[in-house]
Design a protein around this motif. Structure first.
Motif, PDB file in Angstrom:
ATOM      1  N   ILE A  51       0.610  -0.787  -0.489  1.00  0.00           N
ATOM      2  CA  ILE A  51      -0.228  -0.134  -0.166  1.00  0.00           C
ATOM      3  C   ILE A  51       0.725   1.178   0.262  1.00  0.00           C
ATOM      4  N   ILE A  52       1.425   1.187   1.144  1.00  0.00           N
ATOM      5  CA  ILE A  52       2.522   2.245   0.830  1.00  0.00           C
ATOM      6  C   ILE A  52       3.499   2.188  -0.579  1.00  0.00           C
ATOM      7  N   ASP A  53       4.253   1.644  -1.251  1.00  0.00           N
ATOM      8  CA  ASP A  53       4.923   1.973  -2.384  1.00  0.00           C
ATOM      9  C   ASP A  53       4.074   2.326  -3.417  1.00  0.00           C
ATOM     10  N   GLY A  77      11.007 -10.601   5.685  1.00  0.00           N
ATOM     11  CA  GLY A  77      10.709 -10.466   4.421  1.00  0.00           C
ATOM     12  C   GLY A  77       9.459  -9.404   4.647  1.00  0.00           C
ATOM     13  N   TRP A  78       8.896  -9.158   5.350  1.00  0.00           N
ATOM     14  CA  TRP A  78       8.235  -8.575   5.699  1.00  0.00           C
ATOM     15  C   TRP A  78       8.624  -6.716   6.037  1.00  0.00           C
ATOM     16  N   VAL A  79       9.415  -7.627   6.833  1.00  0.00           N
ATOM     17  CA  VAL A  79       9.787  -5.724   7.626  1.00  0.00           C
ATOM     18  C   VAL A  79      11.083  -5.194   6.233  1.00  0.00           C
ATOM     19  N   ALA A  80      11.631  -6.053   5.935  1.00  0.00           N
ATOM     20  CA  ALA A  80      12.291  -6.109   4.508  1.00  0.00           C
ATOM     21  C   ALA A  80      11.511  -4.754   3.040  1.00  0.00           C
ATOM     22  N   ALA A  81      10.083  -5.730   2.911  1.00  0.00           N
ATOM     23  CA  ALA A  81       9.673  -4.763   1.974  1.00  0.00           C
ATOM     24  C   ALA A  81       8.848  -3.573   2.437  1.00  0.00           C
ATOM     25  N   LEU A  82       8.460  -3.687   3.604  1.00  0.00           N
ATOM     26  CA  LEU A  82       8.493  -2.146   4.664  1.00  0.00           C
ATOM     27  C   LEU A  82       9.708  -0.983   4.415  1.00  0.00           C
ATOM     28  N   ILE A  83      10.741  -1.439   4.512  1.00  0.00           N
ATOM     29  CA  ILE A  83      11.800  -0.735   4.729  1.00  0.00           C
ATOM     30  C   ILE A  83      11.822  -0.333   3.113  1.00  0.00           C
ATOM     31  N   TRP A  84      12.258  -1.166   2.536  1.00  0.00           N
ATOM     32  CA  TRP A  84      12.465  -1.069   0.784  1.00  0.00           C
ATOM     33  C   TRP A  84      10.961   0.300   0.384  1.00  0.00           C
ATOM     34  N   ALA A  85       9.606   0.221   0.340  1.00  0.00           N
ATOM     35  CA  ALA A  85       8.846  -0.026   0.287  1.00  0.00           C
ATOM     36  C   ALA A  85       8.952   2.217   0.421  1.00  0.00           C
ATOM     37  N   CYS A  86       9.138   2.707   1.946  1.00  0.00           N
ATOM     38  CA  CYS A  86       9.541   3.958   2.681  1.00  0.00           C
ATOM     39  C   CYS A  86      10.976   4.221   1.834  1.00  0.00           C
ATOM     40  N   VAL A  87      12.151   3.859   1.791  1.00  0.00           N
ATOM     41  CA  VAL A  87      12.777   4.385   1.363  1.00  0.00           C
ATOM     42  C   VAL A  87      13.142   4.150  -0.106  1.00  0.00           C
ATOM     43  N   GLU A  88      11.831   3.972  -0.689  1.00  0.00           N
ATOM     44  CA  GLU A  88      12.115   4.148  -2.740  1.00  0.00           C
ATOM     45  C   GLU A  88      12.166   5.420  -3.264  1.00  0.00           C
ATOM     46  N   LYS A  89      12.523   5.809  -3.786  1.00  0.00           N
ATOM     47  CA  LYS A  89      11.795   7.571  -4.595  1.00  0.00           C
ATOM     48  C   LYS A  89      10.816   7.393  -5.381  1.00  0.00           C
ATOM     49  N   PRO A  90      10.513   7.925  -5.299  1.00  0.00           N
ATOM     50  CA  PRO A  90       8.878   7.849  -6.496  1.00  0.00           C
ATOM     51  C   PRO A  90       9.508   8.600  -7.943  1.00  0.00           C
ATOM     52  N   GLU A  91       8.613   7.156  -8.709  1.00  0.00           N
ATOM     53  CA  GLU A  91       9.496   7.370 -10.079  1.00  0.00           C
ATOM     54  C   GLU A  91       8.599   9.236 -10.882  1.00  0.00           C
ATOM     55  N   PRO A  92      10.063   9.857 -10.456  1.00  0.00           N
ATOM     56  CA  PRO A  92       9.895  10.832 -12.410  1.00  0.00           C
ATOM     57  C   PRO A  92       8.509  11.357 -12.505  1.00  0.00           C
ATOM     58  N   GLN A  93       7.878  12.366 -12.076  1.00  0.00           N
ATOM     59  CA  GLN A  93       6.418  12.435 -13.036  1.00  0.00           C
ATOM     60  C   GLN A  93       6.871  13.211 -13.993  1.00  0.00           C
ATOM     61  N   GLN A  94       6.839  12.881 -15.015  1.00  0.00           N
ATOM     62  CA  GLN A  94       6.518  13.232 -16.866  1.00  0.00           C
ATOM     63  C   GLN A  94       5.227  14.567 -16.568  1.00  0.00           C
ATOM     64  N   PRO A  95       5.782  15.745 -17.712  1.00  0.00           N
ATOM     65  CA  PRO A  95       5.318  16.654 -17.760  1.00  0.00           C
ATOM     66  C   PRO A  95       4.142  16.542 -18.447  1.00  0.00           C
ATOM     67  N   ALA A  96       2.654  17.120 -18.317  1.00  0.00           N
ATOM     68  CA  ALA A  96       1.391  16.633 -19.547  1.00  0.00           C
ATOM     69  C   ALA A  96       1.732  17.106 -20.694  1.00  0.00           C
ATOM     70  N   PHE A  97       2.371  18.271 -20.007  1.00  0.00           N
ATOM     71  CA  PHE A  97       2.944  18.721 -22.056  1.00  0.00           C
ATOM     72  C   PHE A  97       4.398  19.989 -21.028  1.00  0.00           C
ATOM     73  N   GLU A  98       5.312  20.081 -22.173  1.00  0.00           N
ATOM     74  CA  GLU A  98       6.034  21.257 -22.607  1.00  0.00           C
ATOM     75  C   GLU A  98       5.774  22.332 -22.613  1.00  0.00           C
ATOM     76  N   HIS A  99       5.567  23.322 -22.022  1.00  0.00           N
ATOM     77  CA  HIS A  99       5.829  25.103 -21.987  1.00  0.00           C
ATOM     78  C   HIS A  99       6.723  25.429 -23.443  1.00  0.00           C
ATOM     79  N   ARG A 100       6.421  25.683 -23.800  1.00  0.00           N
ATOM     80  CA  ARG A 100       7.043  27.062 -24.502  1.00  0.00           C
ATOM     81  C   ARG A 100       7.560  28.482 -24.689  1.00  0.00           C
ATOM     82  N   GLU A 101       8.423  29.184 -24.717  1.00  0.00           N
ATOM     83  CA  GLU A 101       8.542  30.642 -24.704  1.00  0.00           C
ATOM     84  C   GLU A 101       7.616  30.753 -25.943  1.00  0.00           C
ATOM     85  N   ALA A 102       7.082  32.245 -26.099  1.00  0.00           N
ATOM     86  CA  ALA A 102       7.349  32.315 -27.807  1.00  0.00           C
ATOM     87  C   ALA A 102       8.746  33.036 -27.854  1.00  0.00           C
ATOM     88  N   ALA A 103       9.485  32.981 -29.071  1.00  0.00           N
ATOM     89  CA  ALA A 103      10.462  33.711 -29.640  1.00  0.00           C
ATOM     90  C   ALA A 103      10.084  35.444 -29.769  1.00  0.00           C
TER      91      ALA A 103
END
Length: 103
Positions: A51-53, A77-103
């Protein structure tokens, strides 16, 4: 006055017999309810690393869940999974769109 010669029996219950049946049935229902509540709470605690991961969008969420399911019945095994779930870094989120500045 027929009972005048007999001693008073204080050990008898004056509750009707069906009242004792209802009390017994109520106790059975309460015991069953507590059993089901314990099962639900136990499943929640057993699956807590998964649930945590999932909530943290961990990069190895599938692996953590499998470790929890397969080896979670061992305390290690339960403690290992719990520690792994707590220290695991979240996946980087992909932006829905890229913001481009007008030239």
């Amino acid at each position: 006055f027929r009972d005048a010669g007999r001693p008073l029996n204080l050990g008898t219950s004056y509750a009707p017999k069906n009242a004792r049946k209802h009390t017994r049935r109520l106790m059975q229902v309460l015991a069953y309810g507590l059993f089901v509540l314990g099962l639900i709470l136990g499943m929640f605690l057993y699956l807590l690393p998964a649930i945590i991961d999932d909530m943290r969008d961990a990069e190895h969420a599938t692996a953590i869940t499998w470790v929890n399911l397969v080896f979670g019945w061992t305390v290690l095994g339960w403690v290992a999974a719990l520690i792994w779930a707590c220290v695991e870094k979240p996946e980087p989120q992909q932006p829905a769109f890229e913001h481009r500045e007008a030239a």
